[in-house]
Design a protein around this motif. Structure first.
Motif, short mmCIF file in Angstrom:
data_model
loop_
_atom_site.label_atom_id
_atom_site.label_comp_id
_atom_site.label_asym_id
_atom_site.label_seq_id
_atom_site.Cartn_x
_atom_site.Cartn_y
_atom_site.Cartn_z
N SER A 105 0.81 -1.22 0.00
CA SER A 105 0.00 0.00 0.00
C SER A 105 0.84 1.27 0.00
CB SER A 105 -0.95 0.01 1.19
OG SER A 105 -0.22 -0.03 2.41
N PHE A 106 2.04 1.23 0.56
CA PHE A 106 2.91 2.41 0.53
C PHE A 106 3.37 2.68 -0.89
CE2 PHE A 106 3.00 1.29 4.96
CZ PHE A 106 2.98 2.52 5.60
N GLY A 107 3.71 1.63 -1.62
CA GLY A 107 4.08 1.78 -3.02
C GLY A 107 2.92 2.30 -3.85
N LEU A 108 1.73 1.78 -3.59
CA LEU A 108 0.54 2.26 -4.28
C LEU A 108 0.30 3.74 -3.98
CD1 LEU A 108 -1.81 -0.78 -3.69
CD2 LEU A 108 -0.80 -0.09 -5.87
N GLY A 109 0.55 4.14 -2.74
CA GLY A 109 0.39 5.54 -2.35
C GLY A 109 1.34 6.46 -3.10
N VAL A 110 2.55 6.00 -3.32
CA VAL A 110 3.52 6.80 -4.09
C VAL A 110 3.04 6.96 -5.52
CG1 VAL A 110 5.86 6.79 -5.06
CG2 VAL A 110 5.50 6.28 -2.64
N ILE A 111 2.50 5.88 -6.08
CA ILE A 111 1.98 5.96 -7.45
C ILE A 111 0.82 6.95 -7.53
CG2 ILE A 111 0.80 4.66 -9.27
CD1 ILE A 111 2.46 2.19 -8.30
N VAL A 112 -0.11 6.87 -6.59
CA VAL A 112 -1.26 7.78 -6.58
C VAL A 112 -0.79 9.22 -6.38
CG1 VAL A 112 -3.36 8.44 -5.33
CG2 VAL A 112 -2.91 6.03 -5.86
N GLY A 113 0.15 9.44 -5.48
CA GLY A 113 0.68 10.79 -5.27
C GLY A 113 1.34 11.34 -6.52
N GLY A 114 2.11 10.50 -7.21
CA GLY A 114 2.74 10.91 -8.45
C GLY A 114 1.72 11.22 -9.53
N LEU A 115 0.66 10.43 -9.57
CA LEU A 115 -0.41 10.66 -10.54
C LEU A 115 -1.10 12.00 -10.28
CD1 LEU A 115 -2.11 9.50 -12.88
CD2 LEU A 115 -3.58 8.47 -11.14
N LYS A 116 -1.41 12.29 -9.03
CA LYS A 116 -2.05 13.56 -8.68
C LYS A 116 -1.15 14.74 -9.03
CE LYS A 116 -4.97 11.96 -4.90
NZ LYS A 116 -5.24 12.08 -3.46
N ARG A 117 0.15 14.61 -8.71
CA ARG A 117 1.11 15.66 -9.03
C ARG A 117 1.16 15.90 -10.54
NH1 ARG A 117 4.17 13.82 -5.35
NH2 ARG A 117 5.29 12.36 -6.68
N ALA A 118 1.25 14.82 -11.29
CA ALA A 118 1.33 14.93 -12.74
C ALA A 118 0.10 15.61 -13.32
CB ALA A 118 1.51 13.54 -13.37
N ARG A 119 -1.06 15.15 -12.93
CA ARG A 119 -2.30 15.70 -13.50
C ARG A 119 -2.55 17.14 -13.07
NH1 ARG A 119 -6.11 10.28 -13.45
NH2 ARG A 119 -4.97 9.23 -15.12
N SER A 120 -2.09 17.52 -11.89
CA SER A 120 -2.26 18.91 -11.46
C SER A 120 -1.38 19.87 -12.25
CB SER A 120 -2.00 19.05 -9.96
OG SER A 120 -0.62 18.93 -9.68
N HIS A 121 -0.37 19.33 -12.94
CA HIS A 121 0.53 20.14 -13.76
C HIS A 121 0.36 19.86 -15.24
CE1 HIS A 121 2.52 20.41 -9.79
NE2 HIS A 121 2.77 21.63 -10.20
N GLY A 122 -0.78 19.28 -15.64
CA GLY A 122 -1.06 19.02 -17.04
C GLY A 122 -0.33 17.83 -17.64
N GLY A 123 0.18 16.95 -16.79
CA GLY A 123 0.89 15.76 -17.27
C GLY A 123 0.14 14.50 -16.93
N ASP A 124 0.85 13.38 -17.00
CA ASP A 124 0.22 12.11 -16.69
C ASP A 124 1.29 11.07 -16.36
OD1 ASP A 124 -1.93 10.44 -16.23
OD2 ASP A 124 -2.42 10.15 -18.33
N ILE A 125 0.86 10.00 -15.75
CA ILE A 125 1.71 8.83 -15.50
C ILE A 125 1.01 7.63 -16.14
CG2 ILE A 125 2.48 7.15 -13.76
CD1 ILE A 125 3.14 9.37 -11.92
N VAL A 126 1.78 6.82 -16.82
CA VAL A 126 1.30 5.56 -17.36
C VAL A 126 2.14 4.47 -16.71
CG1 VAL A 126 0.98 4.15 -19.42
CG2 VAL A 126 0.71 6.64 -19.56
N LEU A 127 1.49 3.45 -16.18
CA LEU A 127 2.20 2.33 -15.58
C LEU A 127 2.51 1.31 -16.67
CD1 LEU A 127 0.11 1.81 -12.33
CD2 LEU A 127 2.11 3.27 -12.70
#
Length: 122
Positions: free
Chosen positions: A58-80
């Motif tokens: 769940s900690f790893g999943l949290g990092v992914i979700v945090g990175g996704l939120k950061r990316a989308r708030s700046h007009g970007g994205d994350i693809v796994l």
């Protein structure tokens, strides 16, 4: 022994971040740091390669979700990027695969048409 190795490959405005090993409570901070450096460094699209991740909690999943939120708030994205059934199962049971695109390869991750986006209407 290194529990998690994180590498990055910058490709203009895109970056591949590769994680290998265990992505858990003891190592999640390492991935978080790299993602933050990449995202605040101007990368718009991040392909997070999880194919060499052996364990994800769940900690790893949290990092992914945090990175996704950061990316989308700046007009970007994350693809796994993940073809490992064990990790894809974790993404599925947590429903993370419904909010972030999961691709089978780096090439698919950067494909402009988004053909790898999961469909859950079935």
């Amino acid at each position: 022994m290194e529990l998690l190795r994180v590498d990055r490959d910058d490709r203009g405005t895109d970056t591949v971040v590769t994680a290998a090993g265990q992505l858990d409570v003891a190592t999640a901070g390492k991935l978080r740091q790299v993602l933050m450096e990449v995202q605040y460094g101007g990368t718009r699209q991040v392909a997070l390669d999880l194919d060499s991740v052996e364990f994800l909690d769940s900690f790893g999943l949290g990092v992914i979700v945090g990175g996704l939120k950061r990316a989308r708030s700046h007009g970007g994205d994350i693809v796994l990027v993940c073809s490992r059934e064990r990790i894809r199962h974790v993404l599925s049971i947590t429903r993370l695969d419904e909010i972030v695109r999961v691709a089978a390869s780096i090439e698919e991750a950067f494909a402009a048409d988004g053909a790898a986006r999961p469909s859950h209407a079935e």
